[in-house]
Design an enzyme around this catalytic site. Structure first.
Site, PDB file in Angstrom:
ATOM      1  N   ASN A 177      45.869  43.028  35.289  1.00  0.00           N
ATOM      2  CA  ASN A 177      46.980  42.182  35.701  1.00  0.00           C
ATOM      3  C   ASN A 177      46.475  40.736  35.771  1.00  0.00           C
ATOM      4  O   ASN A 177      45.915  40.304  36.775  1.00  0.00           O
ATOM      5  CB  ASN A 177      47.526  42.636  37.053  1.00  0.00           C
ATOM      6  N   GLU A 178      46.658  40.027  34.670  1.00  0.00           N
ATOM      7  CA  GLU A 178      46.133  38.674  34.540  1.00  0.00           C
ATOM      8  C   GLU A 178      47.024  37.671  35.277  1.00  0.00           C
ATOM      9  O   GLU A 178      48.123  38.011  35.735  1.00  0.00           O
ATOM     10  CB  GLU A 178      46.051  38.311  33.054  1.00  0.00           C
ATOM     11  N   PRO A 179      46.554  36.408  35.417  1.00  0.00           N
ATOM     12  CA  PRO A 179      47.387  35.377  36.034  1.00  0.00           C
ATOM     13  C   PRO A 179      48.783  35.328  35.424  1.00  0.00           C
ATOM     14  O   PRO A 179      48.948  35.396  34.205  1.00  0.00           O
ATOM     15  CB  PRO A 179      46.604  34.088  35.742  1.00  0.00           C
ATOM     16  N   SER A 190      51.049  37.617  36.432  1.00  0.00           N
ATOM     17  CA  SER A 190      51.636  38.944  36.672  1.00  0.00           C
ATOM     18  C   SER A 190      52.525  38.920  37.906  1.00  0.00           C
ATOM     19  O   SER A 190      52.239  38.238  38.894  1.00  0.00           O
ATOM     20  CB  SER A 190      50.522  39.985  36.867  1.00  0.00           C
ATOM     21  N   THR A 227      38.711  36.715  30.356  1.00  0.00           N
ATOM     22  CA  THR A 227      38.477  38.165  30.419  1.00  0.00           C
ATOM     23  C   THR A 227      37.837  38.643  29.121  1.00  0.00           C
ATOM     24  O   THR A 227      36.902  39.458  29.140  1.00  0.00           O
ATOM     25  CB  THR A 227      39.807  38.903  30.659  1.00  0.00           C
TER      26      THR A 227
END
Length: 647
Positions: free
Chosen positions: A170-172, A174, A189
Site C-alpha cells: 500500500n504505497e503513498p 492508498s 520500493t
C-alpha cells in the site's frame, strides 16, 4: 501468570517519555531478541486456538524483516513440538506478474523460510497469484477477501514497513478503506528491491496487495522494523500526522497495533533522539554535544551565541543546572568541534598533538585504506586519500571485493568487442575470443533477472572494475605496488546474496595487515549500504585485528578510522576528525571518482539516491562543511568526516 502492578510514578514517567508516540512501541536491543518474542506470541496464539479446537488465522509478511521470526517458528515446531495443523495463512502481497517458481516470488520465499519446514496443510496456505491474466485480477482480489472472511478473519497480521511508509504494498496515496487490489509500485520500493532482481529494470512495476482496510480488520497487528534504514520512516509512522503520504500512519487509527523495533529502528523517536525533550537525562559528553548542536541548529544560532534562556526554553535547563553556565558549555563544545578539524589526517609533524585527532609521530605513517567495493575509497574519502599521499605517507589501498555484480551486461560485450578488435589489429587469431564473446552474447540475450552469470562474464566484470580501481588509485598518486585486490571469497558467489564469511576471508585480511603493519587503518563505517557488503567487510577487518592483537605488538599502535560518504554521513556530534578540502581538492576527488566509468551515470544498484556517486559525495562533503560553518566554525569548501573505532 500473576500481573505485578506497575508503580504509578513509573507509569507516569513512561507516559511522559512516550508522549510523542501515537501508538504502542516496544523496543528490543536486537532484531533477534525481538523476533524470538514475536514468534513466542504467535506460538501462544496457535496453542490457545488448538485448545479451543479452532483455527489460527495468520496474516504473513515477506522480506528480510520477518525471516528470524519464521526461523524461530520453525525451531519451535522441530524442537518443541509446535504444530501448525490448525493454522491458516494469508500473505499480504505478491509481485505482478510473477511466476510462483521464480526465485524472487513470495511463494518461493515463504516455502524456503517457513512452509517447507512445518506441518501446515498445503490447502491452508494462501498467497496472491502473480500469474493471473489482467482481466481476472479484480475478481481474484474479491475472492481473496472472501476467503479471509470465510476463515474467520485474521487473528494476527504481521507487517513490515517500507521506506515509502508502505505496509504490504500500500504505497503513498492508498486509501484507509482500500481492499485487496492491483497496485503500482513506488520507484523507491522498486529500487530497494533491485538487489533481488539484479537491477531495478527487472523489478515488476505492479503487485497484488491486501488493502489498508483489509489489514485493519485483523484482531492484532504487529509491525516489525529493524536497522537504522527504517528509523526515519518509523518516526513518521509513530509520531507524525495521519496522512496518505505515509500509509503506515493509518495504523494510528487501529486499536490493536504494536510496533516492535530494534534499537536502531527506534533511534529517531523523540525519546531516543532528543531525550531531553521528554525526560531527565544522564548527561554524557556525547549527549551534551548532540544536544548543544541540536539547539544551535534548531534556533539557527552559532554555538557561541546560545544563551541560558535558549537552554531553558528548549528542555535543557537541567543541563545548565548540572554543568554550569551556558557560555561555559558553549565554549567547551565549540573547542571540541574546532579540535576535530585538521588538514593533516596522518598527523602534523612537529606539532603539539594533544588537541589534534591524529598523532604527530611517526611523522611518516603507513596508512591502509580498506575499500569494500572498488570505488568506495575515492567516493567516501578521496580527498583524504590524496592528502595522505601528498603529505608523504606510505599509503596502501585494499579492494576487498571484486564488485563484479554491479556491472551492466552491455559493458561486458563492449569490452569484449574492444579486445577482439585489438587482437585483430595486432594480427593475432581472435577466433577463440570470438567464440567466448558469442557464448556471452547468447547467454545475456536469454538471461533471467538475477541469474548467476557464467564464470567468463563474471571474470570480465571483475576485470572492468579492477582496471577502474587501478586508474582511480593511480590518479590519487598511488604506485601500483601499493594497490591490493583481495577478492574475498564470501563475495565471489556470482549472486547478489553472498556466501557466509569464513576463516578464509579473515586469514586473507590478516595476511595483508601483517605484511603492511599499518599505523592507520581506514574502514567503511557506512552500514546503510543497501547491498550489505560494507558491514560484512567491516566485520572481517575487525575480527582480523582482534586476532592479531593477541600476537602482534604493532597492533597496539594501529589506529582505526571509519569513513562514510557513499550512502550517508556521520552526524556532527559523532565526528572525531574532519578533513577540510579546498575547491581544487574537491575537483581532484571528482576526477578520481570519474575513473570508475562502469558506475557513472546510472549504477546497477543506486540505492535510494538516484544521483551519481560523485554528486552524492560532493553534496555530503559540502553539507558537512556547511554544518560546521553554521555552528560557528570557519567556512570551508567541503569536509570528509571520520570516527575512530576502538578495538
Amino acid at each position: 501468570m500473576v500481573n505485578t502492578p506497575v508503580p504509578v510514578t513509573t507509569r507516569l514517567n513512561l507516559l511522559e517519555e512516550t508522549r510523542f508516540e501515537k501508538q504502542p512501541v516496544t523496543v528490543f536491543p536486537s532484531p533477534q531478541l525481538a523476533s524470538v518474542q514475536v514468534a513466542a506470541r504467535i506460538a501462544n496464539l496457535i496453542r490457545g486456538k488448538q485448545q479451543l479446537g479452532e483455527q489460527a488465522v495468520l496474516g504473513l509478511a515477506t522480506g528480510a524483516t520477518p525471516v528470524a521470526v519464521y526461523a524461530e517458528l520453525v525451531r519451535l515446531h522441530q524442537q518443541e513440538g509446535l504444530s501448525f495443523a490448525n493454522v491458516v495463512t494469508f500473505n499480504l502481497d505478491e509481485y505482478y506478474p510473477m511466476l510462483p517458481t521464480a526465485p524472487q516470488s513470495y511463494v518461493t520465499f515463504m516455502h524456503e523460510h517457513l512452509f517447507d519446514h512445518i506441518d501446515i496443510e498445503p490447502g491452508n496456505i494462501h498467497i496472491p497469484d502473480g500469474t493471473l491474466a489482467p482481466e481476472d485480477v479484480a475478481d481474484y482480489c474479491l475472492r481473496y477477501e472472501q476467503q479471509i472472511e470465510q476463515a474467520g478473519g485474521l487473528d494476527l497480521q504481521l507487517l513490515g514497513i517500507g521506506r515509502t511508509g508502505h505496509v504490504g504494498f500500500n504505497e503513498p496515496g492508498s486509501a484507509p478503506n482500500s481492499g485487496t487490489r492491483l497496485v503500482t509500485l513506488d520507484d523507491l520500493t522498486r529500487r530497494d528491491a533491485s538487489r533481488d532482481f539484479g537491477g531495478k529494470e527487472s523489478v515488476p512495476r505492479k503487485a497484488i496487495t491486501m488493502g489498508i482496510g483489509t489489514i485493519f480488520k485483523a484482531r492484532e497487528l504487529v509491525l516489525l522494523a529493524w536497522s537504522g534504514k527504517k528509523a526515519s520512516i518509523v518516526k513518521k509512522a509513530v509520531e507524525g500526522e495521519v496522512s496518505g503520504e505515509v500509509p503506515a500512519t493509518y495504523l494510528q487509527l487501529a486499536p490493536n497495533v504494536e510496533f516492535v523495533l530494534d534499537a536502531a529502528a527506534a533511534a529517531e523517536l523523540t525519546r531516543f533522539d532528543t531525550p531531553w525533550l521528554v525526560k531527565d537525562c544522564v548527561w554524557s559528553e556525547l549527549l551534551i554535544r548532540k544536544a548543544v548542536i541540536w539547539l544551535s541548529n534548531t534556533l539557527g544560532k552559532p554555538i557561541l551565541k546560545l544563551t541560558e534562556e535558549d537552554y531553558n526554553n528548549n528542555g535543557m535547563a537541567e543541563l545548565v543546572t548540572e554543568r554550569g553556565a551556558a557560555y561555559d558549555i558553549n565554549i567547551a563544545i565549540f573547542n571540541h568541534l574546532q579540535h576535530t578539524i585538521t588538514g593533516w589526517p596522518g598527523g602534523k609533524p612537529g606539532a603539539d598533538d594533544s588537541q589534534r585527532p591524529e598523532r604527530a609521530l611517526p611523522e611518516k605513517k603507513r596508512s591502509l585504506i580498506f575499500s569494500p567495493h572498488p570505488d568506495d575509497d575515492v567516493i567516501s574519502m578521496g580527498g583524504t586519500f590524496i592528502r595522505l599521499i601528498d603529505q608523504g605517507h606510505e599509503v596502501h589501498v585494499a579492494y576487498q571485493t571484486s564488485g563484479n555484480t554491479a556491472v551492466w551486461d552491455d559493458d561486458v560485450l563492449r569490452y569484449m568487442e574492444f579486445a577482439i578488435d585489438l587482437e585483430k589489429s595486432l594480427g593475432r587469431d581472435s577466433s577463440e575470443l570470438l567464440n567466448v564473446y558469442e557464448a556471452m552474447r547468447a547467454f545475456i540475450g536469454q538471461k533471467q533477472p538475477n541469474q548467476v552469470d557464467t564464470q567468463e562474464i563474471r571474470n570480465v566484470k571483475s576485470y572492468i572494475r579492477k582496471s577502474e580501481a587501478i586508474a582511480g588509485a593511480r590518479y590519487a598518486g598511488l604506485p601500483d605496488s601499493n594497490i591490493h585486490f583481495q577478492a574475498l571469497p564470501f563475495y565471489e558467489s556470482g549472486k547478489t546474496v553472498k556466501n557466509p564469511v569464513t576463516d578464509d576471508d579473515i586469514e586473507l585480511t590478516m595476511q595483508l595487515l601483517q605484511r603492511i603493519q599499518p599505523h592507520q587503518v581506514f574502514l567503511a563505517g557506512d552500514f546503510a549500504d543497501p547491498n550489505g557488503t560494507h558491514i560484512v567487510c567491516f566485520n572481517i577487518v575487525a575480527e582480523a585485528l582482534r586476532r592479531l592483537k593477541a600476537t602482534e605488538s604493532w597492533v597496539a599502535d594501529c589506529w582505526v578510522w571509519m569513513y562514510r560518504g557513499a550512502w550517508h554521513e556521520f552526524p556532527v556530534h559523532e565526528i572525531e576528525m574532519a578533513v577540510p578540502l579546498s575547491p581544487h581538492e574537491v575537483t581532484r576527488k571528482r576526477n578520481a571518482i570519474f575513473k570508475h566509468q562502469s558506475q557513472k551515470d546510472t549504477p546497477v544498484f543506486p540505492g535510494d539516491d538516484a544521483r551519481e556517486f560523485w554528486v552524492r559525495a560532493e553534496h555530503r562533503n559540502h553539507e558537512t562543511a556547511e554544518q560546521y560553518h553554521r555552528l560557528g566554525m570557519a567556512n570551508y569548501e567541503a569536509m570528509e568526516a571520520f570516527v575512530r573505532w576502538h578495538f
